[in-house]
Design an enzyme around this catalytic site. Structure first.
Site, PDB file in Angstrom:
ATOM      1  N   ASP A  27       6.764 -12.626   2.855  1.00  0.00           N
ATOM      2  CA  ASP A  27       7.276 -13.538   1.843  1.00  0.00           C
ATOM      3  C   ASP A  27       8.779 -13.310   1.711  1.00  0.00           C
ATOM      4  OD1 ASP A  27       7.579 -11.184   0.369  1.00  0.00           O
ATOM      5  OD2 ASP A  27       6.133 -11.726  -1.182  1.00  0.00           O
ATOM      6  N   HIS A  28       9.388 -13.875   0.690  1.00  0.00           N
ATOM      7  CA  HIS A  28      10.832 -13.759   0.495  1.00  0.00           C
ATOM      8  C   HIS A  28      11.280 -12.308   0.298  1.00  0.00           C
ATOM      9  CE1 HIS A  28       8.878 -14.258  -3.393  1.00  0.00           C
ATOM     10  NE2 HIS A  28       9.833 -13.479  -3.890  1.00  0.00           N
TER      11      HIS A  28
ATOM     12  N   CYS B  80       5.213  -7.720   1.819  1.00  0.00           N
ATOM     13  CA  CYS B  80       5.474  -8.340   0.514  1.00  0.00           C
ATOM     14  C   CYS B  80       6.007  -7.245  -0.399  1.00  0.00           C
ATOM     15  CB  CYS B  80       4.239  -9.044  -0.055  1.00  0.00           C
ATOM     16  SG  CYS B  80       2.932  -7.986  -0.698  1.00  0.00           S
ATOM     17  N   GLY B  81       6.220  -7.542  -1.648  1.00  0.00           N
ATOM     18  CA  GLY B  81       6.840  -6.580  -2.557  1.00  0.00           C
ATOM     19  C   GLY B  81       6.085  -5.274  -2.681  1.00  0.00           C
TER      20      GLY B  81
ATOM     21  N   GLY C   8       2.992  -4.805  -1.136  1.00  0.00           N
ATOM     22  CA  GLY C   8       2.117  -4.655   0.018  1.00  0.00           C
ATOM     23  C   GLY C   8       0.656  -4.876  -0.322  1.00  0.00           C
TER      24      GLY C   8
ATOM     25  N   GLY D 228      -0.895  -7.296  -2.358  1.00  0.00           N
ATOM     26  CA  GLY D 228      -1.363  -8.682  -2.263  1.00  0.00           C
ATOM     27  C   GLY D 228      -1.534  -9.117  -0.822  1.00  0.00           C
TER      28      GLY D 228
ATOM     29  N   HIS E 233      -7.694   6.990  12.154  1.00  0.00           N
ATOM     30  CA  HIS E 233      -9.013   7.136  11.542  1.00  0.00           C
ATOM     31  C   HIS E 233      -9.654   5.813  11.144  1.00  0.00           C
ATOM     32  CE1 HIS E 233      -8.320  11.585  10.187  1.00  0.00           C
ATOM     33  NE2 HIS E 233      -8.248  11.417  11.501  1.00  0.00           N
TER      34      HIS E 233
ATOM     35  N   ARG F 117     -16.614  10.019  14.866  1.00  0.00           N
ATOM     36  CA  ARG F 117     -17.140   9.884  13.502  1.00  0.00           C
ATOM     37  C   ARG F 117     -16.431   8.771  12.728  1.00  0.00           C
ATOM     38  NH1 ARG F 117     -13.441  14.117  13.094  1.00  0.00           N
ATOM     39  NH2 ARG F 117     -12.215  14.161  11.173  1.00  0.00           N
TER      40      ARG F 117
ATOM     41  N   ARG G  30     -17.996   5.406  10.693  1.00  0.00           N
ATOM     42  CA  ARG G  30     -17.623   5.046   9.319  1.00  0.00           C
ATOM     43  C   ARG G  30     -17.151   3.599   9.233  1.00  0.00           C
ATOM     44  NH1 ARG G  30     -14.460  10.731   8.592  1.00  0.00           N
ATOM     45  NH2 ARG G  30     -16.338  11.990   8.279  1.00  0.00           N
TER      46      ARG G  30
END
Length: 149
Positions: free
Chosen positions: A8-9, A66-67, A69, A71, A99, A133, A137
């Site tokens: 985004d901006h 984004c600001g 991260g 969203g 992982h 493993r 998961r």
């Protein structure tokens, strides 16, 4: 290797810095990011096409910015084949790949200094998934189910 990137901006400066760095390293780039900081935009408008591109296998990895991260990561993780990880330092980026086999990294522009962002991106892209493993998961992460029981 092909990388999809969207921002985004808030992430424009980071996006440009990352793109220049990756092109110099020989990566191919598909840019879904916003290109002007004159207006504010909504991150989903750029995260959705980035995520779809990665999900369809048209890019090996994605980078979203984004600001916070958060969203961007939440939006990307709506896609069944996407494992987007929020990474604000190199150790998180390493573990997201090693992982969790993340295929998209979400960078919080408000919390990562410009002099650190390229290191985070490079570690993310160069780290291999460990499997074992960790694969077991990841297979337990619920798939999209339109009719939960």
């Amino acid at each position: 290797m092909k990388i999809a990137i969207g921002s985004d901006h808030t992430g424009i400066d980071y996006k440009c810095l990352i793109i220049d760095f990756l092109i110099e390293k020989g990566y191919k780039i598909k840019d879904f990011g916003f290109s002007s900081c004159a207006d504010k935009v909504d991150y989903p408008d750029f995260v959705h096409p980035t995520s779809k591109f990665v999900e369809k296998g048209k890019a090996d990895f994605g980078i979203i910015i984004c600001g916070s991260g958060n969203g961007a990561a939440m939006t990307a993780n709506k896609y069944q084949k996407i494992r987007a990880a929020l990474a604000w330092k190199k150790e998180i980026a390493f573990l997201a790949r090693r992982h969790n086999n993340a295929n998209i990294i979400s960078i919080p522009a408000h919390f990562v200094k410009k002099n650190k962002v390229l290191e985070i991106v490079e570690i993310f892209l160069k780290t291999d998934f460990e499997g074992g493993r960790h694969k077991v998961r990841i297979e337990k992460i619920p798939k999209k189910n339109n009719n939960p029981q």
